[in-house]
Design an enzyme around this catalytic site. Structure first.
Site, mmCIF file in Angstrom:
data_model
loop_
_atom_site.group_PDB
_atom_site.id
_atom_site.type_symbol
_atom_site.label_atom_id
_atom_site.label_comp_id
_atom_site.label_asym_id
_atom_site.label_seq_id
_atom_site.Cartn_x
_atom_site.Cartn_y
_atom_site.Cartn_z
ATOM 1 N N LYS A 275 8.332 -1.732 57.228
ATOM 2 C CA LYS A 275 8.805 -2.857 56.399
ATOM 3 C C LYS A 275 7.618 -3.688 55.898
ATOM 4 C CE LYS A 275 11.412 -4.554 59.723
ATOM 5 N NZ LYS A 275 11.201 -3.521 60.761
ATOM 6 N N ARG B 82 12.637 -3.123 71.852
ATOM 7 C CA ARG B 82 12.864 -3.603 70.486
ATOM 8 C C ARG B 82 13.762 -2.640 69.719
ATOM 9 N NH1 ARG B 82 6.964 -4.010 68.923
ATOM 10 N NH2 ARG B 82 7.665 -4.259 66.791
ATOM 11 N N ARG C 218 -0.800 -6.225 68.117
ATOM 12 C CA ARG C 218 0.230 -7.237 68.364
ATOM 13 C C ARG C 218 0.662 -7.226 69.822
ATOM 14 N NH1 ARG C 218 4.727 -6.613 63.728
ATOM 15 N NH2 ARG C 218 6.087 -6.659 65.550
ATOM 16 N N ARG D 232 -0.367 0.608 65.977
ATOM 17 C CA ARG D 232 -0.583 -0.350 64.873
ATOM 18 C C ARG D 232 -1.710 -1.336 65.177
ATOM 19 N NH1 ARG D 232 4.545 -3.235 62.932
ATOM 20 N NH2 ARG D 232 4.836 -3.304 65.181
HETATM 21 P P1 AP5 Z 1 4.838 -1.726 59.771
HETATM 22 O O1 AP5 Z 1 4.806 -1.772 58.275
HETATM 23 O O2 AP5 Z 1 4.074 -2.746 60.520
HETATM 24 O O3 AP5 Z 1 6.380 -1.652 60.285
HETATM 25 P P2 AP5 Z 1 7.497 -2.772 60.374
HETATM 26 O O4 AP5 Z 1 8.784 -2.148 59.950
HETATM 27 O O5 AP5 Z 1 7.060 -3.995 59.666
HETATM 28 O O6 AP5 Z 1 7.540 -2.951 61.938
HETATM 29 P P3 AP5 Z 1 7.601 -4.274 62.830
HETATM 30 O O7 AP5 Z 1 7.233 -3.848 64.210
HETATM 31 O O8 AP5 Z 1 6.820 -5.364 62.183
HETATM 32 O O9 AP5 Z 1 9.092 -4.574 62.777
HETATM 33 P P4 AP5 Z 1 9.824 -5.525 63.742
HETATM 34 O O10 AP5 Z 1 11.083 -5.637 63.013
HETATM 35 O O11 AP5 Z 1 9.907 -5.058 65.134
HETATM 36 O O12 AP5 Z 1 8.836 -6.782 63.862
HETATM 37 P P5 AP5 Z 1 8.913 -8.249 63.266
HETATM 38 O O13 AP5 Z 1 7.529 -8.713 63.078
HETATM 39 O O14 AP5 Z 1 9.850 -8.308 62.144
HETATM 40 O O15 AP5 Z 1 4.370 -0.259 60.190
HETATM 41 C C1 AP5 Z 1 4.269 0.112 61.548
HETATM 42 C C2 AP5 Z 1 3.052 1.042 61.749
HETATM 43 O O16 AP5 Z 1 3.282 2.271 61.077
HETATM 44 C C3 AP5 Z 1 1.740 0.480 61.169
HETATM 45 O O17 AP5 Z 1 0.686 0.825 62.021
HETATM 46 C C4 AP5 Z 1 1.606 1.176 59.806
HETATM 47 O O18 AP5 Z 1 0.260 1.353 59.424
HETATM 48 C C5 AP5 Z 1 2.283 2.518 60.078
HETATM 49 N N1 AP5 Z 1 2.990 3.034 58.900
HETATM 50 C C6 AP5 Z 1 3.746 2.316 58.007
HETATM 51 N N2 AP5 Z 1 4.249 3.139 57.059
HETATM 52 C C7 AP5 Z 1 3.821 4.402 57.383
HETATM 53 C C8 AP5 Z 1 4.028 5.693 56.790
HETATM 54 N N3 AP5 Z 1 4.788 5.862 55.704
HETATM 55 N N4 AP5 Z 1 3.454 6.769 57.409
HETATM 56 C C9 AP5 Z 1 2.694 6.615 58.530
HETATM 57 N N5 AP5 Z 1 2.452 5.416 59.132
HETATM 58 C C10 AP5 Z 1 3.026 4.323 58.556
HETATM 59 O O19 AP5 Z 1 9.557 -9.032 64.502
HETATM 60 C C11 AP5 Z 1 8.864 -9.229 65.697
HETATM 61 C C12 AP5 Z 1 9.681 -10.089 66.640
HETATM 62 O O20 AP5 Z 1 9.914 -11.378 66.053
HETATM 63 C C13 AP5 Z 1 11.074 -9.557 66.981
HETATM 64 O O21 AP5 Z 1 11.047 -8.632 68.046
HETATM 65 C C14 AP5 Z 1 11.807 -10.857 67.326
HETATM 66 O O22 AP5 Z 1 11.480 -11.285 68.644
HETATM 67 C C15 AP5 Z 1 11.227 -11.856 66.344
HETATM 68 N N6 AP5 Z 1 12.015 -11.918 65.100
HETATM 69 C C16 AP5 Z 1 11.567 -11.624 63.834
HETATM 70 N N7 AP5 Z 1 12.540 -11.775 62.934
HETATM 71 C C17 AP5 Z 1 13.633 -12.165 63.621
HETATM 72 C C18 AP5 Z 1 14.977 -12.457 63.254
HETATM 73 N N8 AP5 Z 1 15.410 -12.366 61.971
HETATM 74 N N9 AP5 Z 1 15.855 -12.833 64.219
HETATM 75 C C19 AP5 Z 1 15.449 -12.945 65.501
HETATM 76 N N10 AP5 Z 1 14.215 -12.662 65.936
HETATM 77 C C20 AP5 Z 1 13.308 -12.278 65.002
HETATM 78 MG MG MG Z 2 6.646 -5.985 60.267
#
Ligand code: AP5
Ligand code: MG
Ligand code: ZN
Length: 217
Positions: A13, A172, A160, A127
């Site tokens: 994402k 997660r 992270r 990551r």
């Molecule tokens: P990346 O692009 O970082 O993936 P992502 O989908 O953004 O993954 P996240 O881990 O950020 O999602 P998340 O939903 O768990 O975390 P968030 O920060 O939102 O890519 C991942 C890896 O793969 C990278 O190394 C990248 O280089 C690689 N990659 C990407 N595309 C690729 C491809 N095509 N091929 C190969 N490799 C690739 O949330 C974190 C925490 O915050 C949550 O756990 C929660 O506690 C809190 N939180 C956030 N939002 C909310 C909400 N709305 N409600 C409640 N709690 C929340």
């Molecule tokens: Mg993310």
């Protein structure tokens, strides 16, 4: 254009959001990034959110909905926005509908990036994120030119806190399945859901997203 980007943790994402926001000149709003910034600054909200994040749990809805409502009310969102990681529960999705109605705005698409579980764990645990400009890398799939250094701004790369342990990553994923996956049906009913295959190169994934967005615009 107002878009929601959804999908399991590690689906790409954040990676796609950077590309979409730059290409369509819309704001990238990531609740995960907002919470991580609050944790770094050591604010009250950051301390509270940090406990949930460390455990791989969702931050409570009232806190999350509050910060998104505040952010979407800012004038810079009128140019269009991309929500990354919000909504994540049905309650958040309903709240978003109300917020947008209040702002006389609508959603144009919900893009779901689908990737199999075993790939997700590998993506999360490998990551690396730039401590300066927040660009996302991966040790194997998206390595920087110089180890540990951001190609774009030269700052150091860091892991992270919620990516270091496989157990937290798995948790997660379990939380996603239980609480966030039901949103796909919610947005399918509203005719907004666009499914994209995320198990390809980031440029191929982006090309598919772009194709879908061209059809909507
Ligand atoms: P990346 O692009 O970082 O993936 P992502 O989908 O953004 O993954 P996240 O881990 O950020 O999602 P998340 O939903 O768990 O975390 P968030 O920060 O939102 O890519 C991942 C890896 O793969 C990278 O190394 C990248 O280089 C690689 N990659 C990407 N595309 C690729 C491809 N095509 N091929 C190969 N490799 C690739 O949330 C974190 C925490 O915050 C949550 O756990 C929660 O506690 C809190 N939180 C956030 N939002 C909310 C909400 N709305 N409600 C409640 N709690 C929340
Ligand atoms: Mg993310
Ligand atoms: Zn950087």
């Amino acid at each position: 254009m107002n878009i929601v980007l959804t999908g399991p943790p590690g689906a790409g994402k954040g990676t796609q959001a950077e590309m979409i926001a730059a290409s369509y000149k819309i704001l990238h709003i990531s609740t995960g990034d907002m919470f991580r910034e609050a944790v770094e600054k050591g604010t009250d909200m950051g301390r509270k959110a940090g406990e949930f994040m460390k455990a791989g749990q969702l931050v409570p809805d009232d806190v999350t909905i509050g910060i998104v409502a505040e952010r979407l009310a800012q004038p810079d969102c009128e140019q269009g926005f991309l929500l990354d990681g919000f909504p994540r529960t049905i309650k958040q999705a309903e709240a978003l509908d109300d917020i947008l109605t209040g702002l006389s705005q609508t959603l144009h698409a919900v893009i779901n990036i689908a990737v199999p579980d075993e790939v997700l764990i590998e993506r999360m645990t490998g990551r690396l994120t730039c401590s300066g400009c927040k660009t996302i890398y991966h040790r194997t799939f998206q390595p920087p030119q110089v180890e540990g250094v951001c190609d774009k701004c030269g700052s150091s790369l860091q892991q992270r806190g919620d990516d270091t342990a496989v157990d937290t990553a798995k948790n997660r994923l379990a939380v996603y399945k239980k609480q966030t996956n039901p949103l796909l049906e919610y947005y399918k009913q509203k005719n907004l859901l666009v499914n994209v295959n995320g198990q390809r190169s980031k440029d191929e994934v982006f090309a598919e997203i772009r194709q879908n967005l061209e059809a909507i615009q």
